[in-house]
Design a protein around this motif. Structure first.
Motif, short mmCIF file in Angstrom:
data_model
loop_
_atom_site.label_atom_id
_atom_site.label_comp_id
_atom_site.label_asym_id
_atom_site.label_seq_id
_atom_site.Cartn_x
_atom_site.Cartn_y
_atom_site.Cartn_z
N ARG A 1 0.85 -1.19 0.00
CA ARG A 1 0.00 0.00 0.00
C ARG A 1 0.89 1.24 0.00
O ARG A 1 1.97 1.26 0.58
N LEU A 2 0.40 2.29 -0.65
CA LEU A 2 1.22 3.49 -0.83
C LEU A 2 1.58 4.15 0.49
O LEU A 2 2.67 4.70 0.63
N PHE A 3 0.68 4.12 1.47
CA PHE A 3 1.03 4.72 2.76
C PHE A 3 2.17 3.97 3.43
O PHE A 3 3.03 4.57 4.08
N GLU A 4 2.18 2.65 3.26
CA GLU A 4 3.29 1.86 3.80
C GLU A 4 4.60 2.23 3.11
O GLU A 4 5.67 2.22 3.73
N ALA A 5 4.51 2.55 1.82
CA ALA A 5 5.72 2.86 1.05
C ALA A 5 6.28 4.23 1.40
O ALA A 5 7.50 4.40 1.55
N TYR A 6 5.40 5.23 1.54
CA TYR A 6 5.86 6.61 1.69
C TYR A 6 5.71 7.15 3.11
O TYR A 6 6.29 8.19 3.44
N GLY A 7 4.92 6.49 3.94
CA GLY A 7 4.69 6.99 5.29
C GLY A 7 3.82 8.22 5.35
O GLY A 7 3.68 8.85 6.39
N LYS A 8 3.25 8.60 4.23
CA LYS A 8 2.37 9.76 4.13
C LYS A 8 1.60 9.64 2.82
O LYS A 8 1.78 8.67 2.07
N GLU A 9 0.73 10.62 2.55
CA GLU A 9 -0.04 10.58 1.31
C GLU A 9 0.89 10.61 0.10
O GLU A 9 1.82 11.41 0.03
N ALA A 10 0.62 9.73 -0.85
CA ALA A 10 1.35 9.76 -2.12
C ALA A 10 0.65 10.76 -3.03
O ALA A 10 -0.35 10.47 -3.66
N LYS A 11 1.16 11.98 -3.06
CA LYS A 11 0.51 13.05 -3.81
C LYS A 11 0.64 12.82 -5.31
O LYS A 11 1.63 12.28 -5.80
N ALA A 12 -0.39 13.27 -6.03
CA ALA A 12 -0.37 13.15 -7.49
C ALA A 12 0.83 13.88 -8.08
O ALA A 12 1.35 13.48 -9.13
N GLN A 13 1.28 14.92 -7.42
CA GLN A 13 2.44 15.68 -7.90
C GLN A 13 3.67 14.78 -7.99
O GLN A 13 4.54 15.00 -8.84
N LYS A 14 3.75 13.76 -7.14
CA LYS A 14 4.86 12.81 -7.19
C LYS A 14 4.54 11.61 -8.08
O LYS A 14 5.42 11.07 -8.75
N LEU A 15 3.28 11.21 -8.09
CA LEU A 15 2.91 10.05 -8.88
C LEU A 15 2.91 10.32 -10.37
O LEU A 15 3.19 9.44 -11.18
N LEU A 16 2.58 11.57 -10.76
CA LEU A 16 2.35 11.88 -12.16
C LEU A 16 3.22 13.02 -12.69
O LEU A 16 2.90 13.63 -13.71
N ASP A 17 4.34 13.30 -12.04
CA ASP A 17 5.18 14.38 -12.52
C ASP A 17 5.91 13.98 -13.81
O ASP A 17 5.85 12.83 -14.26
N ARG A 18 6.58 14.93 -14.42
CA ARG A 18 7.25 14.67 -15.70
C ARG A 18 8.30 13.57 -15.59
O ARG A 18 8.51 12.78 -16.52
N LYS A 19 8.98 13.52 -14.45
CA LYS A 19 10.02 12.51 -14.27
C LYS A 19 9.43 11.11 -14.31
O LYS A 19 10.05 10.18 -14.84
N THR A 20 8.22 10.95 -13.77
CA THR A 20 7.57 9.64 -13.80
C THR A 20 7.38 9.17 -15.23
O THR A 20 7.70 8.02 -15.58
N PHE A 21 6.90 10.05 -16.09
CA PHE A 21 6.65 9.67 -17.48
C PHE A 21 7.97 9.45 -18.23
O PHE A 21 8.04 8.58 -19.12
N LYS A 22 8.98 10.21 -17.87
CA LYS A 22 10.30 10.02 -18.49
C LYS A 22 10.85 8.64 -18.14
O LYS A 22 11.36 7.91 -19.00
N HIS A 23 10.76 8.27 -16.87
CA HIS A 23 11.23 6.96 -16.44
C HIS A 23 10.40 5.83 -17.06
O HIS A 23 10.94 4.79 -17.46
N ALA A 24 9.09 6.05 -17.14
CA ALA A 24 8.21 5.00 -17.67
C ALA A 24 8.53 4.69 -19.13
O ALA A 24 8.32 3.55 -19.58
N ALA A 25 9.02 5.68 -19.86
CA ALA A 25 9.28 5.51 -21.29
C ALA A 25 10.69 4.97 -21.57
O ALA A 25 11.04 4.77 -22.74
#
Length: 286
Positions: free
Chosen positions: A50-74
């Motif tokens: 679960r994301l809370f277990e991973a981050y210890g806090k809310e996994a904000k969309a700003q971190k989940l969907l930022d440009r770096k995420t899409f760069k890494h995904a590609a």
């Protein structure tokens, strides 16, 4: 029967986001726990935890969907789900074990989860509302009057409730601000529903006193945050000139699938709207 409106925002720092978005996600009470459980299962499916277990806090969309995420995904071709889950879990459990394949897997899992979460909410009958505001929009001075974006959100939520069978009640669930800011907002909401004509009408179906919750402990506030972020960066209504991030298109499309729509013989009202001036109208001022 009742409906909860989970409310969150994106771009309020007025620094980097192209539009300030206030979003609400309405979920029927009988669907709440089932949807929350399925979202939790989806996190296990995509990340192995679960994301809370991973981050210890809310996994904000700003971190989940930022440009770096899409760069890494590609960086690599789509990784099969079972392997992607294992690699994502490995890097979440130990951030020092960085590899190109683990980074790619985690990024692909983030995007897949966000898109799936919105589609899952839609399958449970959830409806979304949002106001989009340019960063240069005129803003009210400090006052007891409710900002126009909140009034628009309540207007559309009321319209939605009023169109349901048996006129169900709705209640408001806000992401908790600091205590002083929460008190200010609480006073503005209270004044709107009690002292203005529109507010009194809408209090027939919307309970005027909102609940404040910790977003990192509230799954559906996080889903609302995904909606708000994706709309700010990826949705462009008529006359919106800021460029959109094209890579967000699948997530934005899922967010659009949640949008409230109300039709009469003469007019169609949409749940997502552009507001160019945040100062309250005369009807909103007590």
């Amino acid at each position: 029967m009742s409906w909860a409106l989970f409310i969150d925002e994106s771009g309020q720092d007025m620094k980097h986001s192209p539009y300030e978005v206030l979003a609400g996600l309405a979920v029927e009470d009988r669907q709440l726990w089932r949807l929350i459980r399925q979202l939790s299962d989806a996190q296990l499916h995509h990340f192995g935890m679960r994301l809370f277990e991973a981050y210890g806090k809310e996994a904000k969309a700003q971190k989940l969907l930022d440009r770096k995420t899409f760069k890494h995904a590609a960086q690599l071709a789509p990784i099969p789900q079972a392997e992607r889950q294992r690699l994502a879990r490995e890097i979440l459990e130990d951030g020092t074990q960085v590899s190109r394949r683990r980074l790619t897997a985690l990024a692909q899992a983030k995007i897949a989860y966000c898109e799936f979460a919105l589609k899952l909410a839609r399958s449970h009958g959830a409806k979304a509302f949002a106001t989009m505001v340019p960063q240069d929009a005129p803003r009210p001075d400090r006052s007891t009057s409710l900002r126009k974006d909140y009034a628009y959100l309540f207007e559309r939520f009321f319209m939605f409730l009023n169109g349901q069978a048996d006129d169900p009640m709705g209640y408001l669930v806000f992401d908790e601000l600091d205590k002083s800011a929460s008190h200010v907002l609480l006073g503005q909401v209270n004044s709107y529903f009690i002292k203005t004509a529109n507010g009194r009408t809408r209090s027939r179906l919307i309970i005027p006193e909102p609940f404040f919750v910790h977003s990192d402990l509230t799954t559906l506030v996080q889903v609302t945050d995904i909606i708000a972020y994706s709309l700010s960066w990826g949705l462009r209504l008529h006359s919106m000139t800021e460029p959109a991030r094209e890579e967000l298109a699948p997530v934005v499309q899922a967010a659009r699938g949640l949008q409230f729509r109300h039709e009469t013989k003469t007019r169609t009202t949409w749940g997502y709207t552009l507001i160019r001036d945040l100062r309250p109208s005369a009807a909103q001022v007590a």
